[in-house]
Design a protein around this motif. Structure first.
Motif, PDB file in Angstrom:
ATOM      1  N   ARG A  48      47.205  -7.404  22.621  1.00 21.21           N
ATOM      2  CA  ARG A  48      47.526  -8.768  22.158  1.00 21.21           C
ATOM      3  C   ARG A  48      47.486  -8.844  20.632  1.00 21.21           C
ATOM      4  NH1 ARG A  48      47.109 -13.320  25.699  1.00 21.21           N
ATOM      5  NH2 ARG A  48      47.408 -14.518  23.785  1.00 21.21           N
ATOM      6  N   ALA A 106      55.196  -6.694  26.664  1.00 20.02           N
ATOM      7  CA  ALA A 106      56.143  -6.438  25.566  1.00 20.02           C
ATOM      8  C   ALA A 106      56.991  -7.660  25.222  1.00 20.02           C
ATOM      9  CB  ALA A 106      57.044  -5.257  25.928  1.00 20.02           C
ATOM     10  N   ILE A 156      55.883  -9.605  22.066  1.00 19.73           N
ATOM     11  CA  ILE A 156      55.841  -9.005  20.730  1.00 19.73           C
ATOM     12  C   ILE A 156      56.553  -9.924  19.747  1.00 19.73           C
ATOM     13  CG2 ILE A 156      56.581  -7.057  19.305  1.00 19.73           C
ATOM     14  CD1 ILE A 156      56.322  -5.287  21.787  1.00 19.73           C
ATOM     15  N   VAL A 166      62.853  -5.865  23.591  1.00 21.25           N
ATOM     16  CA  VAL A 166      61.986  -7.045  23.670  1.00 21.25           C
ATOM     17  C   VAL A 166      62.784  -8.290  24.037  1.00 21.25           C
ATOM     18  CG1 VAL A 166      60.372  -8.503  22.381  1.00 21.25           C
ATOM     19  CG2 VAL A 166      60.391  -6.023  22.018  1.00 21.25           C
ATOM     20  N   ASN A 171      50.617  -6.999  19.258  1.00 22.33           N
ATOM     21  CA  ASN A 171      51.832  -7.799  19.451  1.00 22.33           C
ATOM     22  C   ASN A 171      51.970  -8.893  18.392  1.00 22.33           C
ATOM     23  OD1 ASN A 171      52.539  -6.308  21.670  1.00 22.33           O
ATOM     24  ND2 ASN A 171      51.994  -7.859  23.184  1.00 22.33           N
TER      25      ASN A 171
END
Length: 849
Positions: A62, A96, A99, A6, A65
């Protein structure tokens, strides 16, 4: 296993703007936060209902995350098809970098597909998320196997579920309306027993069922009910979705359906087999028809995604479009190609496909692409809001696949579709299959996982199939086979069955819901009533399973036929076994009887009554024609739904009249009567002047064989079936021909009032000369129509200027029912004839569709 770094993605995608949420997505996430929380002390199941194109997957990602991944919760994402699994992974990967509270995320994609990992690779400790096919999860939750020590084997998937007791487990179920299905509900209840604080989020666009049992199961699994629902009409009104405009395009191509193929499509609920798909993909005439449809409406269709089936079909379509000045490209791949083969030379790399997709999405000016062709599904990088049109080039039994493709064009104005995008064109290419097949139908209210929609005349189409099959049998036999009242061919109603079926095959995991209709006739209704009343008492639980073999089904159905039915009398359309199976599976899966819909207008469509009325009124041929045309074309009438064409309707009535005449004469109909007696029995050899004038008026005052009309064209009245072979001198056996075509026809029987050939096989091509300086289109029309022995030509497209699109490549369009391959077999000789005998030396090729 992709380990999502990430932090690295944040650096690489620095400056990327996160896609904005629409209000319905914001509201949905707010509801999710309120209902599903971690840690949780108790079980919760909730349904999120959004229509196709409204962003179910993006909305859920969404939420994951921001509110789930940061909590360290294990996530299992289940879906019924590979396409939906890939779509979930793609959406997670694209977002990603957003996140929260994580530096890495370990994701594993599991299914039977060769490119996906398998269940033994699951690592309970390190895997944060497993994206998995529902069928694979069902098979591996309870393995029903033993290890080397004789103990019950436990799969790594079940170990992951057990491990998650400590971390918490969220299960996301795509196509959640399938949750009540036998295998799926047992999986979910089994996981709940292992993880009492399990949280389940169901994603669907079809949240309810019409029967109590399935509503009960949905309520038990999703105890919180529908926590948020957005409706398609509201999103269309808000310009978030485009209004779908369906454009059916009959190809005119006929395909036989033998018992093996019929069983595959109708009993096993599988899609078309590979050899049929290969045949469709290699059909040059059919592919040219697809290309021409785009070219004809290029301005209207605009930016288009075209779904094909094979890499070489992509290449062919692309080259044809490029030749006509269309900016087109294709994405596809090959595996296991032999070195040096065409496949190897044409192999596309991932980088090639990515470049072309980027060009289609973002290209400007000379770099812009109008058409992107792909093999069946674009599953990566395919969010192109400005796509205005989708071409679905063949029919499929998969409603999921169909609606996935349609969804590619549904982004509205506010979703990036452009200021002028209010509609999305969905062009559906439809072939003529010789038996009644239940193809998937567009059902956008149901979403990509929706059941087949029951709308309009859909059940009545099955009546039409039955009537047309019977009518075709009579016509092809050359005999009259009318031994029972015509009304017995018209059902009194139908039972609507709903079943969920495991359609998995090879490397394909697929569960689908099907709505099917059982036609019920006057003499079979009490038998079906008795069967449906008694069957719940004797049905085993096995019947509720999604996967049943034909070998297991057949012996039980044979017993029921003996007990409740008469195979000889009740097997109308040879579907009795299939109909009984549909009813039994429906009752077992739903624990309720199928809904019966009476055909309330049945008495209005008794052809025997129409025939009797025609005879009572002593109508002549022209008065009869006027009556039938009015009946057939009357607004709201179902005659057109049942018979499709006026000629079929007239032919069916002709048979009904003969039966009524025999009844009135006290004759008993036999199973095979001889040649039909004339409708009107006069023995005159010459039609009157007024009769000839009325025939010419009926035929549009033109030659039906070549289209000649107006000044300089001598029109004559011809016997369709010549007197010398028993033809009658009446208006029904007459047609308008020019003197040239009449001489050419001589004493042969040819009906140019019909658009569909009655020939059973191709005949030799006679290269007819051009008649003086007549229009060359007329000469070609005459030549082709005489080849098919009917008015087969719909249009001849040529351009005599070199700037025209059909200057060197001429095009002949045929009406449906006339096999283009018959004429294409003589293409070389015909092109030579046009060049040398007609004097058009610039013509190099001919297209027939």
């Amino acid at each position: 296993m992709p380990t999502v770094n990430v932090e690295q993605l944040r650096e690489e995608r620095l400056g990327y703007l996160q896609r904005s949420l629409f209000q319905h997505q914001i509201d949905a996430i707010a509801k999710l936060r309120n209902v599903i929380n971690f840690p949780s002390a108790q079980y919760r199941g909730a349904l999120l209902v959004l229509p196709t194109g409204a962003g179910k997957t993006y909305t859920t990602v969404r939420w994951l995350n921001d509110y789930v991944f940061p909590k360290g919760v294990k996530v299992v994402w289940l879906a019924h098809t590979f396409h939906l699994l890939d779509q979930a992974l793609e959406t997670i990967w694209e977002n990603a970098q957003y996140i929260q509270g994580r530096s890495t995320l370990n994701i594993r994609l599991i299914s039977s597909h060769p490119s996906h990992e398998k269940v033994p690779s699951i690592d309970s400790a390190s895997d944060d998320m497993v994206i998995m096919s529902t069928q694979t999860a069902i098979r591996h939750f309870n393995l029903n196997a033993t290890d080397a020590q004789g103990n019950a084997a436990i799969s790594n998937f079940r170990k992951l579920v057990d491990y998650s007791k400590g971390s918490g487990l969220l299960l996301v179920l795509d196509e959640a309306h399938h949750a009540p299905a036998y295998g799926c509900r047992n999986l979910l209840t089994g996981i709940r027993e292992l993880v009492p604080n399990l949280q389940i989020l169901g994603l669907t666009a079809t949240p309810t069922y019409t029967d109590e049992t399935r509503r009960g199961w949905l309520k038990r699994i999703f105890d919180q009910g529908v926590i948020y629902q957005a409706k398609q009409p509201d999103l269309i009104a808000a310009n978030i979705l485009a209004r779908p405009k369906f454009i059916p395009m009959p190809t005119g191509r006929d395909y036989e359906v033998n018992d093996e193929l019929y069983n595959r499509l109708m009993r096993e609920h599988k899609d078309l087999p590979e050899y049929i798909i290969e045949r469709l993909a290699t059909d040059q005439v059919r592919n040219d028809y697809i290309v021409n449809e785009y070219l004809t409406h290029k301005e209207e269709y605009g930016k288009t995604i075209l779904f094909a089936d094979r890499w070489f079909q992509c290449v062919y379509l692309k080259e044809k479009l490029l030749q006509r000045g269309v900016k087109a490209d294709a994405v596809y791949s090959h595996i296991d190609a032999d070195p040096g083969s065409a496949e190897a030379r044409n192999r596309r790399t991932t980088d090639d496909n990515k470049r072309i997709l980027e060009q289609f999405k973002y290209g400007k000016g000379a770099e812009a692409l109008d058409v992107l062709i792909n093999v069946r599904m674009l599953t990566e990088g395919t969010d192109v809001p400005t796509v205005k049109t989708v071409f679905v080039t063949r029919q499929t039994t998969s409603s999921i696949l169909l609606t996935q493709m349609i969804g590619r064009a549904l982004r509205g104005k506010l979703a990036g579709g452009g200021s002028d995008k209010s509609e999305a064109n969905i062009v559906l290419f439809i072939d003529n299959w010789k038996r009644g097949i239940i193809w998937a139908r567009p059902n956008l209210e149901g979403g990509e996982e929706g059941e087949i929609a029951v709308r309009g005349y859909y059940p009545l189409e099955y009546i039409s199939i039955r009537l047309i099959e019977e009518l075709s049998r009579q016509i092809n036999s050359g005999k009259v086979i009318e031994v029972v009242p015509f009304s017995t061919m018209m059902p009194v109603g139908w039972c609507q069955t709903q079943i969920v079926v495991d359609c998995s095959e090879g490397n394909n995991d697929d569960i689908e819901a099907f709505t099917e209709f059982v036609m019920v006739y006057e003499h079979t209704k009490p038998k079906f009533d008795r069967f449906i009343e008694g069957i719940p008492k004797i049905l085993s639980d096995e019947w509720s399973k999604e996967n049943l073999s034909e070998d297991w089904i057949t012996p039980q159905v044979d017993i029921w036929i003996t007990e409740y039915f008469d195979l000889e009398d009740d097997n109308i359309g040879n579907t009795l076994t299939l109909d009984i199976t549909r009813v039994a599976r429906h009752v077992a899966q739903n624990q309720t009887r199928p809904t019966y819909y009476p055909f309330e207008e049945r008495d209005n469509y008794d052809l025997d009554k129409v025939a009797s009325s025609v005879l009572d009124q002593k109508l002549d041929d022209f008065e009869q024609d006027d009556l039938l045309e009015n009946l057939f074309s009357r607004p709201g009438s179902l005659w057109k739904t049942f018979y499709r064409t006026l000629d079929r309707f007239k032919t069916a009535l002709f048979g009904a009249k003969q039966r009524e005449l025999r009844r009135r004469k006290g004759e008993k109909g036999t199973k095979e009567a001889g040649t039909l007696p004339p409708t009107v029995p006069p023995r005159k050899r010459e039609l009157t002047g007024p009769e000839k004038a009325r025939i010419k008026h009926r035929d549009g005052n033109k030659c039906l064989a070549c289209g000649g009309h107006g000044r300089g064209v001598k029109l004559e009245i011809d016997h369709i079936s010549p007197v010398i072979i028993g033809g009658l001198t009446d208006t029904e056996n007459s047609q308008t021909l020019c003197s040239v075509c009449n001489r050419q026809k001589a004493i042969n029987e040819m009906n140019f009032r019909y658009n569909e050939t009655t020939l059973t096989s191709a005949r030799d091509l006679t290269l007819l000369p051009r008649n003086g300086s007549e229009d060359v289109k007329r000469s070609i029309t005459r030549l082709v129509n005489f080849f098919y022995c009917c008015q087969a030509v719909c249009k001849v497209v040529i351009h005599e200027r070199s700037s025209g699109s059909c200057y060197s490549l001429w095009r002949i369009e045929l009406y449906p029912g006339n096999e283009p391959e018959w004429l294409l077999a003589h293409k070389e000789a015909l092109v030579k004839h046009i060049r040398e005998d007609f004097g058009y030396s610039h013509v190099t090729d001919l297209q027939v569709s």
